[in-house]
Design an enzyme around this catalytic site. Structure first.
Site, PDB file in Angstrom:
ATOM      1  CE  LYS A   1      -1.718   1.599   4.033  1.00 26.97           C
ATOM      2  NZ  LYS A   1      -1.405   3.014   4.330  1.00 26.97           N
ATOM      3  CG  ASN A   2       2.262   2.673   3.504  1.00 30.60           C
ATOM      4  OD1 ASN A   2       1.109   2.984   3.220  1.00 30.60           O
ATOM      5  ND2 ASN A   2       2.633   2.408   4.746  1.00 30.60           N
TER       6      ASN A   2
ATOM      7  NE  ARG B   1       0.287  10.599  10.119  1.00 35.75           N
ATOM      8  CZ  ARG B   1      -0.285   9.594   9.459  1.00 35.75           C
ATOM      9  NH1 ARG B   1      -1.409   9.102   9.893  1.00 35.75           N
ATOM     10  NH2 ARG B   1       0.255   9.115   8.355  1.00 35.75           N
TER      11      ARG B   1
ATOM     12  NE  ARG C   1      -7.872   4.569   5.448  1.00 39.06           N
ATOM     13  CZ  ARG C   1      -7.892   5.865   5.746  1.00 39.06           C
ATOM     14  NH1 ARG C   1      -8.702   6.314   6.677  1.00 39.06           N
ATOM     15  NH2 ARG C   1      -7.094   6.725   5.134  1.00 39.06           N
TER      16      ARG C   1
HETATM   17  C1  EPZ Z   1       4.038   7.105   6.125  1.00 38.41           C
HETATM   18  O1  EPZ Z   1       3.211   8.121   6.663  1.00 38.41           O
HETATM   19  C2  EPZ Z   1       3.165   5.860   6.053  1.00 38.41           C
HETATM   20  N1  EPZ Z   1       2.026   6.112   5.163  1.00 38.41           N
HETATM   21  C3  EPZ Z   1       2.673   5.509   7.456  1.00 38.41           C
HETATM   22  O2  EPZ Z   1       1.898   4.313   7.353  1.00 38.41           O
HETATM   23  C4  EPZ Z   1       3.887   5.260   8.348  1.00 38.41           C
HETATM   24  O3  EPZ Z   1       3.453   4.988   9.662  1.00 38.41           O
HETATM   25  C5  EPZ Z   1       4.779   6.503   8.342  1.00 38.41           C
HETATM   26  O4  EPZ Z   1       5.151   6.837   6.994  1.00 38.41           O
HETATM   27  C6  EPZ Z   1       6.054   6.293   9.151  1.00 38.41           C
HETATM   28  O5  EPZ Z   1       6.759   5.201   8.634  1.00 38.41           O
HETATM   29  C7  EPZ Z   1       2.216   6.054   3.833  1.00 38.41           C
HETATM   30  O6  EPZ Z   1       3.307   5.811   3.350  1.00 38.41           O
HETATM   31  C8  EPZ Z   1       1.008   6.300   2.973  1.00 38.41           C
HETATM   32  P1  EPZ Z   1       5.951  10.559   8.174  1.00 38.41           P
HETATM   33  P2  EPZ Z   1       3.727   9.664   6.668  1.00 38.41           P
HETATM   34  O7  EPZ Z   1       5.780  11.814   7.412  1.00 38.41           O
HETATM   35  O8  EPZ Z   1       4.503   9.921   5.448  1.00 38.41           O
HETATM   36  C9  EPZ Z   1       6.183  13.828  11.545  1.00 38.41           C
HETATM   37  C10 EPZ Z   1       0.053   2.917   7.711  1.00 38.41           C
HETATM   38  O9  EPZ Z   1      -0.441   2.417   8.733  1.00 38.41           O
HETATM   39  N2  EPZ Z   1       6.032  14.803  10.456  1.00 38.41           N
HETATM   40  O10 EPZ Z   1       7.159   9.720   7.955  1.00 38.41           O
HETATM   41  O11 EPZ Z   1       2.558  10.511   6.958  1.00 38.41           O
HETATM   42  C11 EPZ Z   1       4.894  13.043  11.779  1.00 38.41           C
HETATM   43  O12 EPZ Z   1       4.020  13.745  12.651  1.00 38.41           O
HETATM   44  C12 EPZ Z   1       0.511   4.365   7.731  1.00 38.41           C
HETATM   45  O13 EPZ Z   1       0.218   2.314   6.620  1.00 38.41           O
HETATM   46  C13 EPZ Z   1       6.181  16.153  10.735  1.00 38.41           C
HETATM   47  O14 EPZ Z   1       6.427  16.544  11.883  1.00 38.41           O
HETATM   48  O15 EPZ Z   1       4.684   9.637   7.935  1.00 38.41           O
HETATM   49  C14 EPZ Z   1       5.389  11.781  12.410  1.00 38.41           C
HETATM   50  O16 EPZ Z   1       5.589  11.997  13.789  1.00 38.41           O
HETATM   51  C15 EPZ Z   1       0.276   5.037   9.077  1.00 38.41           C
HETATM   52  N3  EPZ Z   1       6.044  17.053   9.733  1.00 38.41           N
HETATM   53  C16 EPZ Z   1       6.756  11.561  11.743  1.00 38.41           C
HETATM   54  O17 EPZ Z   1       7.122  12.829  11.157  1.00 38.41           O
HETATM   55  C17 EPZ Z   1       5.775  16.665   8.445  1.00 38.41           C
HETATM   56  O18 EPZ Z   1       5.676  17.537   7.550  1.00 38.41           O
HETATM   57  C18 EPZ Z   1       6.758  10.523  10.651  1.00 38.41           C
HETATM   58  O19 EPZ Z   1       5.768  10.891   9.722  1.00 38.41           O
HETATM   59  C19 EPZ Z   1       5.624  15.292   8.176  1.00 38.41           C
HETATM   60  C20 EPZ Z   1       5.764  14.369   9.196  1.00 38.41           C
END
Ligand code: EPZ
Length: 416
Positions: A22-23, A120, A394
């Site tokens: 998915k990701n 997020r 999902r």
């Molecule tokens: C991706 O989400 C995945 N989703 C998530 O999978 C996964 O948990 C996550 O990466 C971490 O590995 C997809 O790929 C579609 P991040 P993403 O940006 O990109 C902070 C699942 O269950 N952050 O790496 O949204 C954020 O708050 C889902 O399949 C900022 O602060 O995750 C978090 O604490 C859930 N500012 C950390 O970084 C930003 O602009 C990691 O988030 C962006 C993120």
């Protein structure tokens, strides 16, 4: 939307085929907006997150048709999304921002709602677009971006997966060279870079933490099959670690799951890398310490399923969730099954080994729901995992079929 009835399972046997990730599919879908030529994504999983992103991309003028498991796309008449609704319902919608900005010189996205697991924010996505030359304004709940993109160096304060993907896609059509420092290293990042390069982009260093993108004037269409879903494979491995048995997870790539495999081995489970995939044998019998980190650390998406395993391993296991601020909602539902879990901010202590008993539990988010189904595999009697918001579908394509193939007595009871 659905309730899953799970009965105590005998040891798992046989094999299940792992679906495409998915990701990986979601950012690669968004990348199809970067070209006006036809793109095909092979072996696309039937997930509601994929459906939602397709709905959003259609509202941007992208033609999308299914041909069995292949998604055929063509974005030769691209526009800003006419319909915001999918953006509010799914965080990954933010991934169209970079491609729209790169193709049209403008983009408009809604502030993605926080979700069950945390705020997020998207500040790093915006920081990247601004560095590439976009002017950004906030207007009635929308973020509007505009500008012709040029190469730039961007440092990510956190190795954000989505921000890395958005910047990679936008920079691939920018004029000049871009550099992303402290970039995410996940396998899905490497997969997206590989797909972009097959489209004619010039991306190097994906997976290393520093990614260089040499912008090109245009990108070609592509036919691409994304990598297998490491989180689905890890989830099924956790079910095996609870019920015991001997299963083959066909197509799973162990090099994408090192952290999980080490933790399962530390708990007493045997994992064997085979050409066809990953073989998992035996039960978890030792407590474990898990600390979620960005890749190659222990994946936050497997924290909940692994906590279900820890409930059955005699002794005290210690979990620390460092990625998301609110990703222990499954703990209260696991307690309904008889688990002994104490949560203090980012740390959870699990006193494992007691027998769990069937009960009625509710899914709060995608991976929490998966964890409840996994935990139910070892619970005495029947467990009813209620999923009124359709979280599980999902991210898992017919999870009940994969588990049935492994011998788990599970049924999907329809909503009515
Ligand atoms: C991706 O989400 C995945 N989703 C998530 O999978 C996964 O948990 C996550 O990466 C971490 O590995 C997809 O790929 C579609 P991040 P993403 O940006 O990109 C902070 C699942 O269950 N952050 O790496 O949204 C954020 O708050 C889902 O399949 C900022 O602060 O995750 C978090 O604490 C859930 N500012 C950390 O970084 C930003 O602009 C990691 O988030 C962006 C993120």
């Amino acid at each position: 939307m659905a309730t899953f009835q799970v009965h105590t399972s005998p040891p798992l046997r046989g094999e299940a085929t792992i679906h495409t990730a998915k990701n990986s599919v979601l950012p690669i879908l968004a990348a199809a907006l970067l070209t006006n030529e036809p793109c095909s994504i092979l072996a696309t999983p039937k997930l509601t997150d994929v459906d939602m992103l397709c709905e959003l991309m259609r509202s941007c003028g992208c033609q999308i048709d299914w041909d069995q498991e292949t998604l055929n796309l063509r974005a030769d008449d691209l526009c800003l999304p006419a319909n915001d609704d999918p953006m509010r319902r799914m965080r990954a919608s933010i991934l169209i921002m970079g491609p729209l900005l790169a193709r049209l010189g403008v983009a408009r996205v809604t502030l993605p709602g926080g979700c069950a697991i945390g705020q997020r924010p998207i500040d790093l996505h915006i920081k990247g677009m601004q560095a590439l030359g976009a002017a950004v304004s906030l207007r009635d709940g929308h973020i509007e971006l505009s500008g012709r993109l040029h190469g730039a160096a961007v440092y990510l304060d956190m190795p954000s997966v989505g921000a890395t993907e958005n910047i990679m896609m936008a920079a691939s059509l920018a004029s000049g060279v871009s550099r992303i420092e402290n970039a995410a290293k996940e396998p899905e990042i490497i997969d997206l870079a590989q797909c972009l390069n097959m489209m004619g982009a010039r991306v190097s260093g994906a997976g290393s933490g520093t990614i260089i993108i040499q912008g090109v004037p245009r990108l070609r269409g592509v036919q691409y099959q994304p990598i297998p879903d490491r989180i689905e494979a890890g989830t099924l491995a956790c079910a095996t670690a609870i019920a015991g048995g001997n299963v083959l997870l066909r197509g799973a790539r162990s090099e994408h799951l090192r952290a999980l495999l080490f933790k399962l081995q530390e708990s007493g489970v045997i994992v064997i890398e085979q050409r066809e995939g990953l073989r998992v044998r035996g039960k978890a019998v030792q407590p474990i310490t898990v600390r979620t980190m960005s890749y190659p650390g222990f994946p936050t998406d497997l924290q909940a399923p692994m906590m279900a395993v820890a409930c059955y391993a005699p002794g005290t296991s210690v979990f620390t969730e460092t990625v998301f601020e609110n990703r222990y909602m499954h703990a209260s539902e696991l307690r309904r099954l008889g688990a002994s879990i104490r949560v203090e901010d980012r740390v959870a202590l699990i006193d494992g080994g007691a027998e769990l008993h069937g009960s009625r539990v509710i899914c709060s988010d995608l991976r929490a729901g998966a964890a409840l189904i996994v935990a139910a595999v070892g619970a005495r009697g029947d467990t009813y995992v209620e999923d009124p918001n359709g979280h599980i579908d999902r991210g898992y394509e017919r999870i009940e079929e994969s588990l049935t193939e492994l011998g788990v007595p599970i049924k999907r009871l329809t909503a009515d």
